[in-house]
Design a protein around this motif. Structure first.
Motif, PDB file in Angstrom:
ATOM      1  N   LYS A   6      -0.974 145.636  23.412  1.00  0.00           N
ATOM      2  CA  LYS A   6      -2.408 145.950  23.451  1.00  0.00           C
ATOM      3  C   LYS A   6      -2.783 146.934  22.344  1.00  0.00           C
ATOM      4  CE  LYS A   6      -3.077 145.666  28.442  1.00  0.00           C
ATOM      5  NZ  LYS A   6      -3.349 146.473  29.624  1.00  0.00           N
ATOM      6  N   THR A  32      -0.595 135.963  27.773  1.00  0.00           N
ATOM      7  CA  THR A  32      -0.769 136.112  29.223  1.00  0.00           C
ATOM      8  C   THR A  32       0.555 136.539  29.841  1.00  0.00           C
ATOM      9  OG1 THR A  32      -2.527 134.478  29.330  1.00  0.00           O
ATOM     10  CG2 THR A  32      -1.302 134.873  31.364  1.00  0.00           C
ATOM     11  N   GLU A  35       1.303 140.025  29.245  1.00  0.00           N
ATOM     12  CA  GLU A  35       0.280 140.892  29.844  1.00  0.00           C
ATOM     13  C   GLU A  35      -0.485 141.730  28.809  1.00  0.00           C
ATOM     14  OE1 GLU A  35       1.482 142.672  33.630  1.00  0.00           O
ATOM     15  OE2 GLU A  35       3.329 141.515  33.542  1.00  0.00           O
ATOM     16  N   ALA A  36      -0.812 141.049  27.688  1.00  0.00           N
ATOM     17  CA  ALA A  36      -1.577 141.752  26.650  1.00  0.00           C
ATOM     18  C   ALA A  36      -2.940 141.100  26.412  1.00  0.00           C
ATOM     19  CB  ALA A  36      -0.788 141.773  25.343  1.00  0.00           C
ATOM     20  N   LYS A  40      -6.629 138.530  32.923  1.00  0.00           N
ATOM     21  CA  LYS A  40      -6.742 139.864  33.519  1.00  0.00           C
ATOM     22  C   LYS A  40      -7.035 140.932  32.457  1.00  0.00           C
ATOM     23  CE  LYS A  40      -3.859 141.083  36.873  1.00  0.00           C
ATOM     24  NZ  LYS A  40      -2.621 141.604  37.484  1.00  0.00           N
ATOM     25  N   GLU A  41      -6.329 140.849  31.342  1.00  0.00           N
ATOM     26  CA  GLU A  41      -6.521 141.846  30.289  1.00  0.00           C
ATOM     27  C   GLU A  41      -7.919 141.715  29.675  1.00  0.00           C
ATOM     28  OE1 GLU A  41      -3.702 139.906  30.474  1.00  0.00           O
ATOM     29  OE2 GLU A  41      -2.598 141.515  31.449  1.00  0.00           O
ATOM     30  N   LEU A  92      -8.078 138.244  22.097  1.00  0.00           N
ATOM     31  CA  LEU A  92      -6.857 138.880  22.611  1.00  0.00           C
ATOM     32  C   LEU A  92      -5.649 137.959  22.446  1.00  0.00           C
ATOM     33  CD1 LEU A  92      -7.874 140.869  25.815  1.00  0.00           C
ATOM     34  CD2 LEU A  92      -8.046 141.498  23.442  1.00  0.00           C
TER      35      LEU A  92
ATOM     36  N   GLN B  61      -2.944 154.000  34.639  1.00  0.00           N
ATOM     37  CA  GLN B  61      -3.555 153.190  33.563  1.00  0.00           C
ATOM     38  C   GLN B  61      -5.072 153.327  33.587  1.00  0.00           C
ATOM     39  OE1 GLN B  61      -2.381 149.008  33.312  1.00  0.00           O
ATOM     40  NE2 GLN B  61      -0.441 149.543  34.230  1.00  0.00           N
TER      41      GLN B  61
END
Lengths: 222, 116
Positions: A6, A32, A35-36, A40-41, A92, B61
């Motif tokens: 990220k 995905t 998780e970056a 959701k991100e 992203l 976070q």
């Protein structure tokens, strides 16, 4: 897969602060998994940006969309009907997706929301380690399926070098010496004789040394 | 026990704090909540092994994100207690209520009103 990390939110804010209608565009593939840059991100970044702009007293529209992939025409076409509602896109996806989105929507500013890193395996959740550098000429058959190009700091093809100590690399005691791994693996395969074979000079023109690369497969072209 | 706790607290039940995602907190604040907190089991006592530890990391976070965007990370907290500690639950609710009252309302609310 490709791993990405990220970007700090402040860096993204700095890039997009002049825009008023922003689309946060995620990708359902590698980013995905790491998780970056998945759905959701996208939600987290969009929510944070909406709150930031509201707190600054600015009226900025920040919408969310996640595509199956950003590296294929057909999926990027899905946003064609909505793209005119925005004056900037934060992608992203990995660098490939960012560039392909920009190529496809030529007059639309596209900003990266992640730092694209390299090709990896997921050792465990939150830990990704490099396995392949896409050199274009795979030598794994000779090295017991352990890649000295991506896993040896010096890319030594007939190793190990003098910096290998107790199975670790001289650049960092936490990094395994790729050639120690190769020798151990060849031993386990009862193929240690292969270690005696000297690897010839590698053709690095298929690596980045030959400039931007392409793969052409006429057999599957339409 | 019939314990009292501030009426400002709205309880959202989840099967385990491990279910609580970063987005839950952000959406709550975006919708106008002045603060949000997770109350999980004692660390080491999670029925699902690590749900409360995950929740703590997620709270951290969210705090980082809120600090970055100028909303204030203190508006989000994580508390731990065991299921038999009713008085402690009420105490944490009072603590959180006092903390948020000191911080004041969620700053995005005044701009939201203006925009409306």
């Amino acid at each position: 897969m490709i791993v990405a990390d990220k970007k700090p939110i402040e860096e993204i804010i700095d890039e997009i602060k002049e825009h008023e209608r922003i689309l946060i565009l995620g990708c359902n593939e590698c980013v995905t998994v790491c998780e970056a840059g998945g759905k959701k991100e996208v939600g987290v970044l969009a929510s944070a940006l909406r709150m930031y702009f509201l707190n600054e007293g600015k009226e900025v529209k920040v919408d969310e969309k996640t595509l199956e992939r950003q590296c294929d025409h057909e999926y990027l076409e899905e946003i064609r009907s909505m793209i005119d509602q925005y004056d900037a896109v934060v992608s992203l996806a990995c660098g490939v997706g960012v560039q392909f989105t920009a190529e496809k929507y030529h007059s639309m500013p596209v900003y990266p929301g992640v730092n694209t890193c390299f090709m990896v395996v997921t050792e465990e959740r939150g830990l990704w380690t490099e396995r392949c550098q896409g050199c274009g000429e795979c030598i794994l058959a000779r090295t017991g399926a352990i890649c000295p190009v991506s896993r040896c700091a010096k890319r030594v093809l007939n190793g190990p070098c003098g910096g290998s100590t107790d199975g670790k690399c001289e650049i960092n005691k936490e990094i395994d010496c790729a050639w120690q791994l190769i020798v151990d693996r060849l031993k386990a395969l009862d193929r240690l004789d292969d270690y005696e074979k000297i690897s010839p000079l590698k053709d690095w023109s298929t690596d980045r040394a030959g400039g931007p690369r392409k793969v052409i497969r006429e057999d599957v072209q339409q | 026990m019939r314990l009292a706790y501030p009426t400002s607290i709205k309880i959202i039940r989840v099967p385990c704090t491990g279910k609580v995602d970063v987005l839950y907190f952000l959406r709550a604040l975006e919708k106008g909540a002045d603060g949000a907190y997770a109350v999980g089991c004692m660390e080491g006592d999670c029925h699902f092994n690590s749900g409360n530890l995950r929740a703590r990391k997620r709270v951290e976070q969210v705090q980082k994100i809120l600090d970055t965007i100028g909303i204030g990370g203190e508006r989000v907290q994580m508390y731990n207690l065991s299921s038999s500690e009713g008085p402690l639950f009420a105490q944490y609710a009072v603590e959180m209520d006092e903390r948020i009252r000191k911080l004041g309302p969620n700053p995005i609310k005044k701009h939201k009103k203006k925009a409306a």
